[in-house]
Design a protein around this motif. Structure first.
Motif, short mmCIF file in Angstrom:
data_model
loop_
_atom_site.label_atom_id
_atom_site.label_comp_id
_atom_site.label_asym_id
_atom_site.label_seq_id
_atom_site.Cartn_x
_atom_site.Cartn_y
_atom_site.Cartn_z
N GLU A 286 24.93 80.27 35.15
CA GLU A 286 24.13 79.11 34.77
C GLU A 286 24.97 77.87 34.55
O GLU A 286 24.43 76.76 34.55
CB GLU A 286 23.32 79.45 33.52
CG GLU A 286 22.29 80.54 33.78
CD GLU A 286 21.45 80.88 32.56
OE1 GLU A 286 21.67 80.26 31.50
OE2 GLU A 286 20.57 81.76 32.67
N THR A 287 26.28 78.02 34.38
CA THR A 287 27.15 76.85 34.17
C THR A 287 28.11 76.62 35.33
O THR A 287 28.83 75.63 35.34
CB THR A 287 27.97 77.01 32.88
OG1 THR A 287 28.83 78.16 33.00
CG2 THR A 287 27.06 77.16 31.67
N TYR A 288 28.11 77.52 36.30
CA TYR A 288 28.98 77.44 37.48
C TYR A 288 30.46 77.49 37.09
O TYR A 288 31.31 76.90 37.73
CB TYR A 288 28.69 76.19 38.30
CG TYR A 288 29.14 76.29 39.75
CD1 TYR A 288 28.84 77.40 40.51
CD2 TYR A 288 29.83 75.24 40.36
CE1 TYR A 288 29.23 77.49 41.83
CE2 TYR A 288 30.23 75.33 41.69
CZ TYR A 288 29.92 76.45 42.41
OH TYR A 288 30.33 76.53 43.73
N ARG A 289 30.74 78.21 36.00
CA ARG A 289 32.12 78.45 35.60
C ARG A 289 32.52 79.86 36.05
O ARG A 289 31.67 80.74 36.13
CB ARG A 289 32.28 78.32 34.08
CG ARG A 289 31.99 76.91 33.55
CD ARG A 289 32.09 76.87 32.04
NE ARG A 289 31.83 75.54 31.51
CZ ARG A 289 32.74 74.59 31.39
NH1 ARG A 289 34.00 74.84 31.75
NH2 ARG A 289 32.43 73.40 30.92
N PRO A 290 33.80 80.10 36.31
CA PRO A 290 34.21 81.43 36.77
C PRO A 290 33.96 82.49 35.70
O PRO A 290 34.17 82.26 34.51
CB PRO A 290 35.71 81.27 37.04
CG PRO A 290 35.92 79.80 37.24
CD PRO A 290 34.92 79.13 36.34
N LEU A 345 20.21 86.14 35.28
CA LEU A 345 19.82 84.82 34.83
C LEU A 345 18.78 84.90 33.71
O LEU A 345 18.07 85.90 33.57
CB LEU A 345 19.24 84.00 35.98
CG LEU A 345 20.18 83.61 37.11
CD1 LEU A 345 19.39 83.02 38.27
CD2 LEU A 345 21.22 82.61 36.61
N SER A 346 18.68 83.82 32.94
CA SER A 346 17.58 83.70 32.00
C SER A 346 16.26 83.69 32.78
O SER A 346 16.22 83.17 33.91
CB SER A 346 17.71 82.40 31.19
OG SER A 346 18.96 82.35 30.53
N PRO A 347 15.18 84.27 32.25
CA PRO A 347 13.93 84.39 33.02
C PRO A 347 13.44 83.07 33.62
O PRO A 347 12.95 83.04 34.75
CB PRO A 347 12.94 84.94 31.99
CG PRO A 347 13.80 85.69 31.02
CD PRO A 347 15.08 84.91 30.93
N GLU A 348 13.60 81.97 32.88
CA GLU A 348 13.08 80.68 33.38
C GLU A 348 13.91 80.12 34.53
O GLU A 348 13.48 79.16 35.19
CB GLU A 348 13.02 79.66 32.24
CG GLU A 348 14.37 79.24 31.69
CD GLU A 348 14.91 80.15 30.61
OE1 GLU A 348 15.90 79.78 29.96
OE2 GLU A 348 14.32 81.25 30.43
N LYS A 349 15.07 80.69 34.80
CA LYS A 349 15.93 80.18 35.86
C LYS A 349 15.90 81.04 37.12
O LYS A 349 16.60 80.76 38.08
CB LYS A 349 17.37 80.05 35.36
CG LYS A 349 17.57 79.03 34.24
CD LYS A 349 19.01 78.90 33.85
CE LYS A 349 19.19 77.93 32.68
NZ LYS A 349 18.79 76.56 33.05
N ARG A 350 15.12 82.11 37.12
CA ARG A 350 15.07 83.00 38.27
C ARG A 350 14.25 82.39 39.39
O ARG A 350 13.38 81.58 39.17
CB ARG A 350 14.52 84.36 37.86
CG ARG A 350 15.46 85.11 36.92
CD ARG A 350 14.85 86.36 36.36
NE ARG A 350 15.74 86.93 35.34
CZ ARG A 350 15.42 87.93 34.54
NH1 ARG A 350 14.22 88.47 34.63
NH2 ARG A 350 16.28 88.37 33.65
N GLY A 351 14.52 82.83 40.62
CA GLY A 351 13.91 82.22 41.79
C GLY A 351 14.73 81.04 42.23
O GLY A 351 15.81 80.76 41.71
N LEU A 352 14.24 80.33 43.23
CA LEU A 352 14.91 79.13 43.72
C LEU A 352 14.00 77.93 43.49
O LEU A 352 13.36 77.43 44.43
CB LEU A 352 15.24 79.26 45.22
CG LEU A 352 16.32 80.27 45.58
CD1 LEU A 352 16.47 80.35 47.09
CD2 LEU A 352 17.65 79.88 44.96
N PRO A 353 13.88 77.48 42.25
CA PRO A 353 12.94 76.37 41.98
C PRO A 353 13.38 75.08 42.63
O PRO A 353 14.56 74.72 42.60
CB PRO A 353 12.98 76.25 40.45
CG PRO A 353 14.33 76.80 40.07
CD PRO A 353 14.61 77.88 41.07
#
Length: 428
Positions: A286-290, A345-353
């Motif tokens: 979610e933060t694009y950190r390694p 992922l957190s549920p609200e971030k799943r899929g490709l919104p």
């Protein structure tokens, strides 16, 4: 084709629709990360559907805003559906060429997987059904005959699901001590099978680690520092080379880092150690950190290449699990293309919104504003970047062969070294 020659185009309108038309009536438009150029069928109300021949590129954007190509299609369309003959290439390198119906293989076609395995023959509704030939680049298994929903009947009367068999072979090649995966349909060359050893300065660590993940054969960086690298640094006061990977806006952080010493202790105490991995992977996505796995060492260790292996409790075999520390960390292309990363992922971030870009319009001839439908921005794609870090420093006098010997002695029973590349951080 005309598209390859770069036809002359003229603008129909500018603005959020990003639409252009060539002299032959083909359209080029972009929305929600989909870029299309080809034939269309226009309705009376001005809307149009992809119909005829066309090319489409499916893109997405990472959390940092970097554009990523997620798929490519070139071929026939029917009423906005990929139907007819065409070719599709997925983000992991899998490619299909042949007949399609509503976006799924149908009719005759050939599917080629990244390692060179293939199936050529009849398809029905996305499954191998009818006469065809399957070949596995993993073990040379080949069969020609009749298929039913990906399965074929062998001479002894047993049924084999070749798609599942190929997936099992792929997963087996990720195990510790396994053979390297095939390359271009055959065994890897001696150079491809050798453990790569690369060198960089502390400021180059993030860039070189990302390059290793993105360059075939997509090995996971195993980062180690020599004794010329500053032992402690960074805003978190971490030891080398971990502090080098924490630099920059998208460097790793304590919340995306798991120390195996801590995870092993939690497992020994019969606590929920799996949630340590799940939480770090979720934060990294979610933060694009390694996401970093850290192999610790005693501060007094000298880094002599003759040092023994790490404790058995640090072996990744003790922790690997699809729901917490997935083996596909060592095949990130598969992890992403299969959708398995979304489970973290957190549920609200799943899929490709898709994110809606605020609507805007152009001034018409009478001075009014002619509104365009809002254009959707590319969907957000959560990609995982993964690295392993060893806190035991080595002597700066070691050459590549000595480094390979040290790494093999220390990690051969703990990580799949055939899926890793060594990155030595040196200030000298």
């Amino acid at each position: 084709s005309r598209a390859h020659r770069g036809p002359e185009v003229r603008h129909l309108f500018c603005g959020r629709g990003r639409e252009i038309m060539d002299a032959g009536g083909r359209r080029c438009f972009q929305t929600a990360g989909q870029i299309y150029f080809g034939d269309v069928e226009e309705a009376d109300d001005g809307t149009c559907a992809r119909h005829g021949l066309g090319m489409q590129i499916i893109t997405a954007a990472t959390v940092s805003g970097e554009k990523v190509i997620w798929g490519r299609y070139k071929g026939a369309w029917r009423q906005d559906r990929m139907t007819g003959t065409g070719s599709y290439r997925w983000s992991d390198g899998t490619a299909y060429e042949g007949g399609l119906l509503d976006g799924r293989p149908h009719g005759n076609g050939k599917l080629t997987w990244p390692e060179g395995s293939s199936y050529e023959g009849a398809w029905a509704d996305g499954e191998m059904t009818g006469q065809g030939s399957f070949y596995s680049a993993y073990d040379g298994f080949a069969v020609h005959g009749s298929f039913v929903r990906n399965c074929t009947r062998m001479h002894d009367g047993t049924w084999v699901d070749v798609a599942r068999r190929r997936e099992q072979s792929r997963a087996a090649r990720l195990r510790i001590g396994a053979l390297p995966p095939p390359s271009a349909g055959g065994p890897p060359t001696a150079d491809e099978a050798e453990l790569p050893v690369l060198f960089c300065t502390p400021d180059e660590v993030c860039e070189r680690a990302i390059a290793a993940l993105r360059t075939p054969p997509f090995r996971v960086p195993l980062i180690i520092a020599d004794d010329s690298c500053p032992e402690v640094g960074g805003s978190f006061g971490s030891r080398a080379p971990l502090w080098c990977l924490e630099q920059g806006e998208f460097g790793c952080s304590p919340s995306t880092t798991v120390h195996l010493l801590h995870a092993a202790a939690e497992k020994r105490r019969r606590r929920d150690y799996a949630q340590i991995f799940r939480g770090a992977i979720r934060e990294a996505l979610e933060t694009y950190r390694p996401f970093c796995l850290v192999f610790g060492s005693d501060p007094g260790e000298t880094g002599n290449p003759q040092d023994g292996a790490l404790p058995a409790a640090f072996s990744l075999n003790e922790f690997l699990d699809p729901t917490s520390l997935p083996p596909d960390l060592f095949d990130l292309q598969r992890l992403h293309s299969s959708g398995a990363a979304e489970a973290f992922l957190s549920p609200e971030k799943r899929g490709l919104p898709s994110r809606e870009v605020p609507a805007s319009g152009e001034e018409a001839e009478d001075g009014d504003v002619a509104p365009h439908p809002p254009m959707l921005a590319p969907p957000v794609l959560y990609l995982l970047r993964f690295a392993m870090v060893s806190l035991q420093r080595i002597s700066s006098d070691l050459d590549e062969e000595a480094i390979r010997a040290h790494i093999s002695t220390r990690f051969a029973e703990h990580v799949p070294l055939h899926r890793a590349s060594v990155l030595v951080v040196s200030a000298s």
